[in-house]
Design a protein around this motif. Structure first.
Motif, PDB file in Angstrom:
ATOM      1  N   ALA A  22      27.056   5.530  53.753  1.00  0.00           N
ATOM      2  CA  ALA A  22      26.776   5.470  55.181  1.00  0.00           C
ATOM      3  C   ALA A  22      26.011   4.192  55.477  1.00  0.00           C
ATOM      4  O   ALA A  22      25.482   3.531  54.568  1.00  0.00           O
ATOM      5  CB  ALA A  22      25.969   6.681  55.629  1.00  0.00           C
ATOM      6  N   VAL A  23      25.981   3.833  56.767  1.00  0.00           N
ATOM      7  CA  VAL A  23      25.220   2.673  57.233  1.00  0.00           C
ATOM      8  C   VAL A  23      24.114   3.168  58.151  1.00  0.00           C
ATOM      9  O   VAL A  23      24.360   3.970  59.056  1.00  0.00           O
ATOM     10  CB  VAL A  23      26.120   1.683  57.997  1.00  0.00           C
ATOM     11  CG1 VAL A  23      25.276   0.557  58.584  1.00  0.00           C
ATOM     12  CG2 VAL A  23      27.186   1.113  57.083  1.00  0.00           C
ATOM     13  N   ALA A  24      22.899   2.713  57.908  1.00  0.00           N
ATOM     14  CA  ALA A  24      21.761   3.025  58.772  1.00  0.00           C
ATOM     15  C   ALA A  24      21.353   1.758  59.519  1.00  0.00           C
ATOM     16  O   ALA A  24      21.196   0.694  58.907  1.00  0.00           O
ATOM     17  CB  ALA A  24      20.589   3.545  57.952  1.00  0.00           C
ATOM     18  N   THR A  25      21.206   1.851  60.825  1.00  0.00           N
ATOM     19  CA  THR A  25      20.773   0.727  61.651  1.00  0.00           C
ATOM     20  C   THR A  25      19.312   0.911  62.002  1.00  0.00           C
ATOM     21  O   THR A  25      18.920   1.939  62.578  1.00  0.00           O
ATOM     22  CB  THR A  25      21.614   0.641  62.934  1.00  0.00           C
ATOM     23  OG1 THR A  25      22.997   0.532  62.594  1.00  0.00           O
ATOM     24  CG2 THR A  25      21.202  -0.588  63.756  1.00  0.00           C
ATOM     25  N   LEU A  26      18.484  -0.062  61.657  1.00  0.00           N
ATOM     26  CA  LEU A  26      17.054   0.020  61.907  1.00  0.00           C
ATOM     27  C   LEU A  26      16.708  -0.466  63.306  1.00  0.00           C
ATOM     28  O   LEU A  26      17.541  -1.050  64.005  1.00  0.00           O
ATOM     29  CB  LEU A  26      16.303  -0.809  60.867  1.00  0.00           C
ATOM     30  CG  LEU A  26      16.597  -0.475  59.397  1.00  0.00           C
ATOM     31  CD1 LEU A  26      15.712  -1.320  58.477  1.00  0.00           C
ATOM     32  CD2 LEU A  26      16.405   1.001  59.122  1.00  0.00           C
ATOM     33  N   ALA A  27      15.479  -0.222  63.701  1.00  0.00           N
ATOM     34  CA  ALA A  27      15.044  -0.590  65.049  1.00  0.00           C
ATOM     35  C   ALA A  27      15.135  -2.084  65.289  1.00  0.00           C
ATOM     36  O   ALA A  27      15.355  -2.535  66.409  1.00  0.00           O
ATOM     37  CB  ALA A  27      13.612  -0.101  65.268  1.00  0.00           C
ATOM     38  N   ASP A  28      14.980  -2.880  64.231  1.00  0.00           N
ATOM     39  CA  ASP A  28      15.037  -4.332  64.391  1.00  0.00           C
ATOM     40  C   ASP A  28      16.464  -4.870  64.314  1.00  0.00           C
ATOM     41  O   ASP A  28      16.673  -6.078  64.321  1.00  0.00           O
ATOM     42  CB  ASP A  28      14.163  -5.024  63.349  1.00  0.00           C
ATOM     43  CG  ASP A  28      14.589  -4.720  61.906  1.00  0.00           C
ATOM     44  OD1 ASP A  28      15.617  -4.039  61.732  1.00  0.00           O
ATOM     45  OD2 ASP A  28      13.899  -5.179  60.982  1.00  0.00           O
ATOM     46  N   GLY A  29      17.434  -3.977  64.214  1.00  0.00           N
ATOM     47  CA  GLY A  29      18.833  -4.392  64.197  1.00  0.00           C
ATOM     48  C   GLY A  29      19.420  -4.566  62.813  1.00  0.00           C
ATOM     49  O   GLY A  29      20.630  -4.725  62.664  1.00  0.00           O
ATOM     50  N   ARG A  30      18.581  -4.547  61.781  1.00  0.00           N
ATOM     51  CA  ARG A  30      19.108  -4.674  60.425  1.00  0.00           C
ATOM     52  C   ARG A  30      19.944  -3.459  60.061  1.00  0.00           C
ATOM     53  O   ARG A  30      19.677  -2.350  60.524  1.00  0.00           O
ATOM     54  CB  ARG A  30      17.973  -4.825  59.416  1.00  0.00           C
ATOM     55  CG  ARG A  30      17.271  -6.157  59.430  1.00  0.00           C
ATOM     56  CD  ARG A  30      16.295  -6.224  58.259  1.00  0.00           C
ATOM     57  NE  ARG A  30      15.291  -5.170  58.344  1.00  0.00           N
ATOM     58  CZ  ARG A  30      14.661  -4.655  57.288  1.00  0.00           C
ATOM     59  NH1 ARG A  30      14.952  -5.088  56.064  1.00  0.00           N
ATOM     60  NH2 ARG A  30      13.749  -3.712  57.444  1.00  0.00           N
ATOM     61  N   GLU A  31      20.958  -3.692  59.228  1.00  0.00           N
ATOM     62  CA  GLU A  31      21.804  -2.598  58.765  1.00  0.00           C
ATOM     63  C   GLU A  31      21.671  -2.444  57.258  1.00  0.00           C
ATOM     64  O   GLU A  31      21.677  -3.432  56.517  1.00  0.00           O
ATOM     65  CB  GLU A  31      23.263  -2.843  59.141  1.00  0.00           C
ATOM     66  CG  GLU A  31      23.504  -2.765  60.644  1.00  0.00           C
ATOM     67  CD  GLU A  31      24.980  -2.748  60.975  1.00  0.00           C
ATOM     68  OE1 GLU A  31      25.391  -1.945  61.834  1.00  0.00           O
ATOM     69  OE2 GLU A  31      25.712  -3.559  60.376  1.00  0.00           O
ATOM     70  N   LEU A  32      21.548  -1.202  56.828  1.00  0.00           N
ATOM     71  CA  LEU A  32      21.402  -0.889  55.417  1.00  0.00           C
ATOM     72  C   LEU A  32      22.564  -0.030  54.957  1.00  0.00           C
ATOM     73  O   LEU A  32      23.028   0.856  55.669  1.00  0.00           O
ATOM     74  CB  LEU A  32      20.085  -0.137  55.163  1.00  0.00           C
ATOM     75  CG  LEU A  32      18.799  -0.809  55.657  1.00  0.00           C
ATOM     76  CD1 LEU A  32      17.607   0.085  55.362  1.00  0.00           C
ATOM     77  CD2 LEU A  32      18.617  -2.180  55.009  1.00  0.00           C
ATOM     78  N   ALA A  33      23.043  -0.309  53.757  1.00  0.00           N
ATOM     79  CA  ALA A  33      24.087   0.504  53.146  1.00  0.00           C
ATOM     80  C   ALA A  33      23.428   1.534  52.243  1.00  0.00           C
ATOM     81  O   ALA A  33      22.585   1.192  51.410  1.00  0.00           O
ATOM     82  CB  ALA A  33      25.036  -0.377  52.332  1.00  0.00           C
ATOM     83  N   ILE A  34      23.814   2.785  52.411  1.00  0.00           N
ATOM     84  CA  ILE A  34      23.274   3.872  51.603  1.00  0.00           C
ATOM     85  C   ILE A  34      24.421   4.463  50.797  1.00  0.00           C
ATOM     86  O   ILE A  34      25.422   4.901  51.358  1.00  0.00           O
ATOM     87  CB  ILE A  34      22.643   4.960  52.481  1.00  0.00           C
ATOM     88  CG1 ILE A  34      21.566   4.352  53.380  1.00  0.00           C
ATOM     89  CG2 ILE A  34      22.057   6.076  51.615  1.00  0.00           C
ATOM     90  CD1 ILE A  34      21.072   5.292  54.453  1.00  0.00           C
ATOM     91  N   ARG A  35      24.290   4.434  49.487  1.00  0.00           N
ATOM     92  CA  ARG A  35      25.315   4.988  48.603  1.00  0.00           C
ATOM     93  C   ARG A  35      24.705   6.086  47.753  1.00  0.00           C
ATOM     94  O   ARG A  35      23.605   5.908  47.211  1.00  0.00           O
ATOM     95  CB  ARG A  35      25.922   3.901  47.711  1.00  0.00           C
ATOM     96  CG  ARG A  35      26.880   2.983  48.430  1.00  0.00           C
ATOM     97  CD  ARG A  35      27.435   1.941  47.475  1.00  0.00           C
ATOM     98  NE  ARG A  35      26.420   0.986  47.082  1.00  0.00           N
ATOM     99  CZ  ARG A  35      26.525   0.164  46.049  1.00  0.00           C
ATOM    100  NH1 ARG A  35      27.581   0.215  45.275  1.00  0.00           N
ATOM    101  NH2 ARG A  35      25.570  -0.691  45.771  1.00  0.00           N
ATOM    102  N   VAL A  36      25.414   7.174  47.613  1.00  0.00           N
ATOM    103  CA  VAL A  36      24.940   8.313  46.837  1.00  0.00           C
ATOM    104  C   VAL A  36      25.938   8.604  45.729  1.00  0.00           C
ATOM    105  O   VAL A  36      27.133   8.779  45.990  1.00  0.00           O
ATOM    106  CB  VAL A  36      24.753   9.566  47.718  1.00  0.00           C
ATOM    107  CG1 VAL A  36      24.236  10.732  46.875  1.00  0.00           C
ATOM    108  CG2 VAL A  36      23.815   9.273  48.880  1.00  0.00           C
ATOM    109  N   GLY A  37      25.450   8.660  44.501  1.00  0.00           N
ATOM    110  CA  GLY A  37      26.281   9.043  43.365  1.00  0.00           C
ATOM    111  C   GLY A  37      25.957  10.471  42.958  1.00  0.00           C
ATOM    112  O   GLY A  37      24.794  10.795  42.723  1.00  0.00           O
ATOM    113  N   ASP A  38      26.970  11.304  42.882  1.00  0.00           N
ATOM    114  CA  ASP A  38      26.701  12.712  42.608  1.00  0.00           C
ATOM    115  C   ASP A  38      27.182  13.158  41.232  1.00  0.00           C
ATOM    116  O   ASP A  38      27.304  14.349  40.958  1.00  0.00           O
ATOM    117  CB  ASP A  38      27.322  13.605  43.689  1.00  0.00           C
ATOM    118  CG  ASP A  38      28.816  13.385  43.845  1.00  0.00           C
ATOM    119  OD1 ASP A  38      29.377  12.627  43.034  1.00  0.00           O
ATOM    120  OD2 ASP A  38      29.413  13.975  44.767  1.00  0.00           O
TER     121      ASP A  38
END
Length: 415
Positions: free
Chosen positions: A17-33
């Motif tokens: 998933a992608v999370a957008t922060l208040a300052d506009g930066r985008e982070l990629a979140i990857r989960v390995g199960d």
């Protein structure tokens, strides 16, 4: 702030998933199960942390910033910076200046990093002889299954025993770059160029050929990538580099076979055996030796893949399936102890990734993140691109093809 899923055509190995922060930066979140994906994320986290500000400053492109790690349910989660840019499959990389030449220079820049980047982080470091030994063990292990055609076994063993092939200087590598590891932007004058590089989980010190093995599936661009790499490299010339790179690509199918045999998966073993048979059938008699015509160039056995039945290779995520490999899996017990204590690594730092189409959902999603990436470094050595000049110049035709491809990627991107 907000979040969105990553839409992509990857193999779905990670929940992303992608999370957008208040300052506009985008982070990629990857989960390995599972164990395999969790190991890969752990290796990626270690590699990104190893890329200090000083190391990043040596590179003319961006590397994702490490943000943090956590646990989500039973899985490991890695949070890193989401880089904008476009990706392209290996077979679609056009020849000529622009994408191909930028890719070659990018690989050379990685290989020029000081060895201390790897050693200081405790990452795997292998000499030329250690790389050679592991490949010898891989060939022997694959041959022991009885499913490798004899002509391939002879071809690989001859190459392993040729001393001239293994006189190389170890370099910092990504352990098997794929074409989809590169993120591009398009400059109106210079054409497509690399702005970012992904897939750092195989960061190690070893054979630079592993990061060029993907060129066996990029016939149009291979010569230009190799030429740009040689021009940009500050390392001693390696006349056997292209030969080893082709061999590394071929051996990916041996790795696939060994992987299936270790798991006692007859479906994987049968699939790998079919691929290997196709490689063997495509070899001409004078191509049985990897090194027979080093000065003139030797056709790769991978050229035979056009004859592989579509039903055999379809959906086979070879590079991802074989990421579960540990070098110790191929070693006798008496030498396995030599590797105890090293970070968990796969054999991708020895044999490179073949299946450029097998990339995870996060990396594919980065292609859709932005259609307007901003260059982070000027590349003064890149020839200027003029769409109106030399209309009949093949290089300009290649640039027009690259621009057309970028336009297609833009139009096909979606959130």
């Amino acid at each position: 702030m907000g979040a969105r899923s990553l839409t992509a055509d990857g193999d779905g190995r990670f929940d992303s998933a992608v999370a957008t922060l208040a300052d506009g930066r985008e982070l990629a979140i990857r989960v390995g199960d599972d164990d395999e994906t969790s190991r890969e994320l752990a290796a990626e986290a270690l590699a990104l942390r190893a890329m200090t500000a000083g190391a990043r400053a040596m590179l003319p492109f961006r590397v994702p910033e490490y943000v943090g790690e956590t646990r989500i349910a039973d899985g490991r989660a890695l949070v890193a910076e989401l880089l904008p840019g476009f990706q392209i499959e290996a077979g679609d990389v056009p020849q000529g200046r622009g994408a191909a030449t930028s890719m070659g220079a990018t690989i050379a820049a990685v290989h020029s990093l000081p060895a201390s980047v790897v050693r200081s982080a405790g990452l795997t470091a292998r000499s030329a002889e250690e790389v050679r030994s592991e490949i010898r063990q891989l060939v022997d292990r694959a041959a022991s299954t009885g499913r490798v055609p004899a002509r391939l076994t002879v071809r690989w063993r001859e190459a392993v025993e040729d001393d001239d092939l293994w006189r190389f200087e170890s370099a910092v590598t990504l352990g098997g770059v794929k074409s989809t590891s590169f993120l591009f932007d398009d400059d109106p004058e210079r054409g497509p160029f690399v702005t970012g590089l992904l897939d750092w989980h195989g960061l190690s010190l070893g054979d630079p050929a592993v990061d060029l093995a993907w060129l066996s599936s990029a016939p149009d661009a291979a010569a230009d990538v190799h030429a740009a790499y040689a021009e940009a490299s500050d390392r001693s010339p390696d006349s056997a580099l292209a030969v080893r790179a082709r061999m590394v690509a071929e051996l990916e199918f041996a790795r696939w076979l060994v992987h299936g045999d270790l798991l006692r998966r007859s479906d994987i073993v049968d699939d790998a055996a079919t691929l290997l048979e196709s490689l063997a059938q495509g070899l001409r008699e004078n191509d049985l030796s990897v090194i027979a015509a080093r000065g003139e160039g030797v056709d790769s056995a991978l050229d035979a893949l056009d004859s592989v039945p579509a039903t055999t290779a379809a959906g086979t995520a070879i590079s991802m399936e074989t990421d579960a490999f540990n070098p110790a899996d191929l070693m006798p017990e008496e030498v396995e102890d030599a590797y105890v204590g090293e970070p968990t690594q796969d054999l991708s730092d020895v044999t490179g990734a073949w299946d450029d189409g097998a990339h995870d959902a996060t990396h594919s999603g980065e292609r859709a993140a932005s259609a307007h990436a901003t260059p982070t470094a000027e590349r003064p050595d890149r020839p200027a691109y003029d769409d109106s000049s030399d209309e009949g110049d093949p290089a300009d035709e290649a640039q027009r093809a690259a621009r057309a491809a970028l336009q297609r990627w833009t139009n096909s991107s979606s959130e």
